[in-house]
Design a protein around this motif. Structure first.
Motif, short mmCIF file in Angstrom:
data_model
loop_
_atom_site.label_atom_id
_atom_site.label_comp_id
_atom_site.label_asym_id
_atom_site.label_seq_id
_atom_site.Cartn_x
_atom_site.Cartn_y
_atom_site.Cartn_z
N GLU A 136 3.37 4.52 -8.98
CA GLU A 136 2.26 4.57 -9.94
C GLU A 136 2.01 3.19 -10.56
O GLU A 136 0.86 2.75 -10.69
N LYS A 137 3.08 2.51 -10.92
CA LYS A 137 2.94 1.19 -11.56
C LYS A 137 2.22 0.20 -10.66
O LYS A 137 1.40 -0.60 -11.13
N HIS A 138 2.54 0.25 -9.37
CA HIS A 138 1.97 -0.72 -8.44
C HIS A 138 0.80 -0.15 -7.64
O HIS A 138 0.35 -0.77 -6.68
N ASP A 139 0.32 1.03 -8.06
CA ASP A 139 -0.86 1.65 -7.47
C ASP A 139 -0.74 1.75 -5.95
O ASP A 139 -1.63 1.33 -5.19
N CYS A 140 0.38 2.30 -5.48
CA CYS A 140 0.56 2.52 -4.05
C CYS A 140 0.97 3.97 -3.82
O CYS A 140 1.25 4.72 -4.76
N ARG A 183 0.82 -1.21 0.00
CA ARG A 183 0.00 0.00 0.00
C ARG A 183 0.86 1.27 0.00
O ARG A 183 0.45 2.30 -0.50
N ASN A 218 0.17 10.25 -6.63
CA ASN A 218 0.47 9.09 -5.79
C ASN A 218 1.45 9.43 -4.66
O ASN A 218 1.79 8.55 -3.88
#
Length: 364
Positions: free
Chosen positions: A172-176, A144, A202
């Protein structure tokens, strides 16, 4: 939810006010009110704005191109900003990766929230700089948040703009969320990095008046982000804790930041002078080595000889009235210690002389 006392704060509480020569502090030497030239007679001692005084938010936002004052939330020190971000955005079971060594709150709070916390350890042999391939290998679907600090405390290391952009791209790539502690960024006089808050929604950054400006006693920090959801959630948390900030602290912070160049140039001269003294001292010693700190007021040297480091730190405080911070309190190897050089020059030189004395006694 559960919390334990931070070892670093226990160490400070035990020794900091009993010593004379503080060469462990991670800040520019503190100011007294008389140093500031600020009159307080007109300050209204009333409840303030929940997100921070508008005039203070405006002067803070000027350092974040593209962000307006509504993207800034002022808190009671950087510590409240960090605590509120974690409490607002994390839930039990979330995975958090924290650059290490670092200020322990960045991993003790998510642990207290029953999150899964992994330490991404920077190594002396790598100049305390991150291995991004190793970092990405640690990221999981439940990750997270990533937590980084540069200029680093306690190592004084920096990353490049390209590395910062890579870190943002990973978030951004891992949406955290990337929580980036920029407490020492005002001491990066080369302005080598943009604020991470300006690069992506992000990202949330934290900073304060404590370290670069020598004003820890006014307890003013802030967070900044493009992400309105983060701001709204953090405001909910801080209203449950402090509600608003210290009126005197906000007033002082706004006026110091309006004269920031004056304060920072004064700090720069002191830091450069003291760092040169420490560098020369280390160069002439065979019992200690360091990674030269690129930016900031701290370094993280290590002993190279076989002595009991914990005995050295306590002997230094108890018998020599001199304060350093053990690597143990950062959950790092005991032979490392935080060495600060933001204090008075005479305190730095005398503190180093007393460290010489303790090492001589223990190695005899």
């Amino acid at each position: 939810m559960w919390f334990e006392r931070m070892s670093i704060e226990d160490w400070f509480d035990t020794y900091q006010f009993k010593v004379k020569y503080d060469i462990g502090e991670s800040a520019v030497r503190f100011h007294r009110m008389g140093d500031l030239g600020i009159a307080l007679d007109e300050v209204e001692l009333r409840y303030g704005h929940h997100a921070g005084d508008p005039a203070l938010r405006e002067v803070i936002a000027a350092d974040y191109p593209g962000l307006d004052p509504s993207g800034v939330l002022v808190t009671s020190g950087g510590g409240e900003a960090i605590f509120s971000i974690f409490t607002a955005l994390l839930k039990p079971g979330d995975h958090v990766i924290v650059e290490h060594p670092n200020y322990p709150q960045l991993y003790t709070v998510p642990r207290g929230l029953n999150c899964q916390v992994d330490l991404f350890t920077l190594r002396f042999e790598d100049q305390f700089r991150p291995d991004f391939a190793a970092l990405e290998a640690m990221i999981r679907p439940e990750t997270r948040m990533l937590c980084f600090t540069h200029p680093n405390n306690p190592a004084g290391s920096m990353i490049t703009r390209a590395e910062l952009e890579r870190l943002v791209a990973l978030a951004e790539k891992h949406d955290c969320i990337l929580l980036f502690d920029e407490t020492y960024s005002a001491l990066d006089f080369s302005r080598s990095l943009p604020s991470a808050a300006t690069l992506s929604p992000n990202v949330v950054i934290v900073s304060s008046m404590s370290k670069s400006y020598g004003l820890p006693g006014i307890r003013i920090g802030w967070l900044a982000t493009q992400n309105r959801h983060i701001l709204e959630q953090v405001l909910i948390v801080r209203e449950q804790v402090t509600i608003t900030n210290n009126a005197l602290g906000e007033y002082i912070a706004a006026r110091v930041l309006q004269r920031k160049t004056e304060f920072l140039e004064r700090a720069r001269a002191q830091i450069d002078h003291n760092k040169a003294i420490v560098a020369d001292w280390i160069e002439r010693r065979d019992f200690v080595e360091w990674v030269y700190p690129e930016v900031g007021v701290v370094a993280f040297p290590r002993f190279t000889i076989d002595i009991d480091p914990e005995q050295a730190y306590r002997k230094l405080a108890e018998e020599q009235a001199t304060f350093v911070v053990p690597g143990r309190v950062f959950e790092y190897e005991a032979r490392y210690f935080r060495l600060g050089f933001g204090s008075l020059t005479e305190h730095v030189t005398e503190g180093l002389a007393r460290l010489d004395r303790v090492v001589g006694e223990l190695s005899a």
